[in-house]
Design an enzyme around this catalytic site. Structure first.
Site, PDB file in Angstrom:
ATOM      1  N   ASP A 193       0.836  -1.200   0.000  1.00  0.00           N
ATOM      2  CA  ASP A 193       0.000   0.000   0.000  1.00  0.00           C
ATOM      3  C   ASP A 193       0.863   1.239   0.000  1.00  0.00           C
ATOM      4  O   ASP A 193       2.070   1.172   0.197  1.00  0.00           O
ATOM      5  CB  ASP A 193      -0.817   0.043   1.297  1.00  0.00           C
ATOM      6  CG  ASP A 193      -2.117  -0.690   1.152  1.00  0.00           C
ATOM      7  OD1 ASP A 193      -2.511  -0.984   0.028  1.00  0.00           O
ATOM      8  OD2 ASP A 193      -2.727  -0.980   2.193  1.00  0.00           O
ATOM      9  N   LYS A 212      -3.187   3.217  -2.603  1.00  0.00           N
ATOM     10  CA  LYS A 212      -4.298   4.127  -2.886  1.00  0.00           C
ATOM     11  C   LYS A 212      -3.951   5.473  -2.284  1.00  0.00           C
ATOM     12  O   LYS A 212      -3.409   5.539  -1.206  1.00  0.00           O
ATOM     13  CB  LYS A 212      -5.588   3.634  -2.220  1.00  0.00           C
ATOM     14  CG  LYS A 212      -5.979   2.251  -2.611  1.00  0.00           C
ATOM     15  CD  LYS A 212      -7.244   1.892  -1.852  1.00  0.00           C
ATOM     16  CE  LYS A 212      -7.605   0.449  -2.091  1.00  0.00           C
ATOM     17  NZ  LYS A 212      -7.331  -0.424  -0.977  1.00  0.00           N
ATOM     18  N   MET A 263      -9.252   8.737   7.952  1.00  0.00           N
ATOM     19  CA  MET A 263      -9.736   9.111   6.614  1.00  0.00           C
ATOM     20  C   MET A 263     -10.765  10.243   6.711  1.00  0.00           C
ATOM     21  O   MET A 263     -11.769  10.238   6.009  1.00  0.00           O
ATOM     22  CB  MET A 263     -10.372   7.900   5.903  1.00  0.00           C
ATOM     23  CG  MET A 263      -9.407   6.750   5.715  1.00  0.00           C
ATOM     24  SD  MET A 263     -10.185   5.304   4.991  1.00  0.00           S
ATOM     25  CE  MET A 263     -10.964   4.562   6.410  1.00  0.00           C
TER      26      MET A 263
HETATM   27  C1  LIG Z   1      -7.492   3.064   5.007  1.00  0.00           C
HETATM   28  S1  LIG Z   1      -7.146   3.642   6.608  1.00  0.00           S
HETATM   29  C2  LIG Z   1      -6.134   2.339   7.141  1.00  0.00           C
HETATM   30  C3  LIG Z   1      -5.908   2.345   8.611  1.00  0.00           C
HETATM   31  C4  LIG Z   1      -4.925   1.275   9.022  1.00  0.00           C
HETATM   32  N1  LIG Z   1      -5.458  -0.034   8.789  1.00  0.00           N
HETATM   33  C5  LIG Z   1      -4.500   1.416  10.460  1.00  0.00           C
HETATM   34  O1  LIG Z   1      -4.789   0.544  11.276  1.00  0.00           O
HETATM   35  O2  LIG Z   1      -3.821   2.412  10.757  1.00  0.00           O
HETATM   36  C6  LIG Z   1      -6.007   4.929   6.237  1.00  0.00           C
HETATM   37  C7  LIG Z   1      -6.082   6.057   7.243  1.00  0.00           C
HETATM   38  O3  LIG Z   1      -5.306   5.762   8.389  1.00  0.00           O
HETATM   39  C8  LIG Z   1      -4.763   6.962   8.888  1.00  0.00           C
HETATM   40  N2  LIG Z   1      -3.307   6.864   8.852  1.00  0.00           N
HETATM   41  C9  LIG Z   1      -2.579   5.794   8.504  1.00  0.00           C
HETATM   42  N3  LIG Z   1      -1.255   6.042   8.667  1.00  0.00           N
HETATM   43  C10 LIG Z   1      -1.164   7.292   9.128  1.00  0.00           C
HETATM   44  C11 LIG Z   1      -0.081   8.123   9.516  1.00  0.00           C
HETATM   45  N4  LIG Z   1       1.176   7.705   9.465  1.00  0.00           N
HETATM   46  N5  LIG Z   1      -0.351   9.354   9.974  1.00  0.00           N
HETATM   47  C12 LIG Z   1      -1.613   9.799  10.058  1.00  0.00           C
HETATM   48  N6  LIG Z   1      -2.672   9.074   9.704  1.00  0.00           N
HETATM   49  C13 LIG Z   1      -2.463   7.830   9.257  1.00  0.00           C
HETATM   50  C14 LIG Z   1      -5.279   8.082   8.030  1.00  0.00           C
HETATM   51  O4  LIG Z   1      -6.488   8.548   8.604  1.00  0.00           O
HETATM   52  C15 LIG Z   1      -5.531   7.363   6.747  1.00  0.00           C
HETATM   53  O5  LIG Z   1      -6.444   8.069   5.939  1.00  0.00           O
END
Ligand SMILES: C[S@@+](CC[C@H](N)C(=O)[O-])C[C@H]1O[C@@H](n2cnc3c(N)ncnc32)[C@H](O)[C@@H]1O
Length: 376
Positions: free
Chosen positions: A168, A190, A301
């Site tokens: 990803d 994505k 998100m």
């Molecule tokens: C599709 S979701 C996946 C979440 C993932 N499965 C998790 O447990 O962190 C993606 C969202 O996770 C958050 N996210 C993931 N990594 C991040 C990071 N390093 N800093 C800030 N937000 C993050 C954001 O809100 C992003 O839009």
């Protein structure tokens, strides 16, 4: 303080040339940039990560989008040859040697090749079959929020044993620069509003690659099962009779606030947390936890929908003075925290030009100074 790279070379403020524009070049360039080097990348094409690095760190990472020439090595303290082809890397190496400049030649760009998804989906990709002909497997690995230290030991082990890594955009992409030679990396990342590979296609890639006898790692950001569509991938594998297992990861929902000094629960402040997606309208339970100040609300998100989220919370009767913190790019060198109150956070975020990926925390724990010892 800037961290040394390689054998401790102090590169802060020194010119380093990186040739090549793939993900390995991107990852090396990012490491060099973080160690304080002034990085110049020369490559005819660059991947998205490298492009982003140049945009975010325009003052320390320069890009010349063309084929490298001999004169490029002059003046560099170090050269990193990460071009796609071995002859191109050798050529850069020779130029550097001729000028008595240290040159690191990336072992095998095979590790760097981002496979063309269409090619993989093509019937013609059967030559990827492992000699044993044995049925392969799929391991979903939660990569954590992005920093390479925040993937688990089990996750690193799975990556070390993989034949194919389907990755990803979020998660620890820099670990991909260090997988063994010959591993194929398929980027299905994505970005918000842009979904290059739809989920059913990702499922199909996982299944097909495993059916070719390969050990497939599906590297995902955070934890695979927290708003990560990991469940759908597991079901697709099981339906196809492909062995599948899961290595949990550190979710951004808790780790990104933690790294920014925000505990999602705190004794005598709140003992509950509600995690939700900002893509859909907030459920009653999410609205209630802010309105009643009964739990911290963590929204993933949600940046693109911030105005709507705030409107819903205010409409549900939440206190306008409820603290809100938005943590962007948590665990990376570009991490940033923006704070406001329910009444003004939309303007504050717009002024600060807050961008995804970010975790939004709503509730008393998001107030500044919560963890500051009293009296200081
Ligand atoms: C599709 S979701 C996946 C979440 C993932 N499965 C998790 O447990 O962190 C993606 C969202 O996770 C958050 N996210 C993931 N990594 C991040 C990071 N390093 N800093 C800030 N937000 C993050 C954001 O809100 C992003 O839009």
């Amino acid at each position: 303080m800037t961290a040394p790279v390689l054998v401790g070379l102090p590169l802060a403020g020194r010119d380093v040339l990186v040739t090549g524009g793939g993900p390995v070049a991107a990852s090396r360039a990012a490491e060099l940039q973080q160690s304080g080097a002034l990085v110049r990348v020369v490559a005819p094409h660059v991947c998205e990560d490298l492009h982003d690095l140049v945009v975010v760190h325009a003052d320390t990472v320069r890009l010349d989008e063309r084929d490298p020439i001999a004169a490029d090595v002059r003046g560099a303290w170090l050269v990193v040859a990460a071009d796609d082809g071995p002859s191109e890397r050798d050529r850069v190496h020779r130029w550097a040697e001729g000028e008595h400049i240290w040159c690191v030649v990336v072992d095998d760009p095979g590790t760097a090749q981002i496979a063309d998804v269409d090619t993989l989906l093509d019937e013609g990709s059967v030559d990827l079959r492992r000699p044993s002909g044995a049925l392969g497997s799929v391991t979903l690995v939660g990569g954590g929020p992005g920093a390479p230290e925040l993937i688990t030991v089990a996750g690193r082990r799975a990556l070390a044993e993989a034949d194919v890594i389907v990755t990803d955009r979020l998660g620890p992409r820099s670990v991909l620069a260090h997988v063994r030679p010959g591993v194929e990396i398929v980027d299905v990342g994505k970005t918000p509003g842009h979904h290059p590979v739809p989920q059913p296609e990702i499922n199909r890639i996982l299944v097909e690659q495993a059916q070719l006898g390969r050990r497939v790692v599906r590297l995902k950001g955070g934890d695979p099962f927290l708003l990560g569509r990991g469940g759908e991938e597991v079901i697709a594998c099981r339906e196809a009779g492909v062995p599948v297992d899961v290595v949990p990861g550190i979710s951004s929902a808790f780790s990104v606030p933690a790294l920014a000094g925000i505990p999602v629960t705190q004794r005598e402040v709140t003992a509950a947390v509600h995690v939700t997606s900002g893509h859909e309208p907030l459920a009653d339970a999410a609205l209630a936890c802010v309105r009643d100040a009964s739990a911290t609300l963590v929204v993933l998100m949600g940046v693109g929908n911030l105005g709507h989220i705030v409107e819903q919370l205010r409409g549900a009767g939440a206190d306008q003075a409820t603290p809100v913190a938005i943590v962007e790019r948590g665990s990376t060198p570009d991490e940033r925290v923006t704070r406001g109150l329910l009444r003004d956070v939309v303007d504050v975020a717009a002024d600060a030009r807050v961008r995804a990926p970010a975790v939004i925390v709503v509730g008393a724990v998001a107030a500044p100074g919560l963890l500051t010892p009293a009296g200081r």
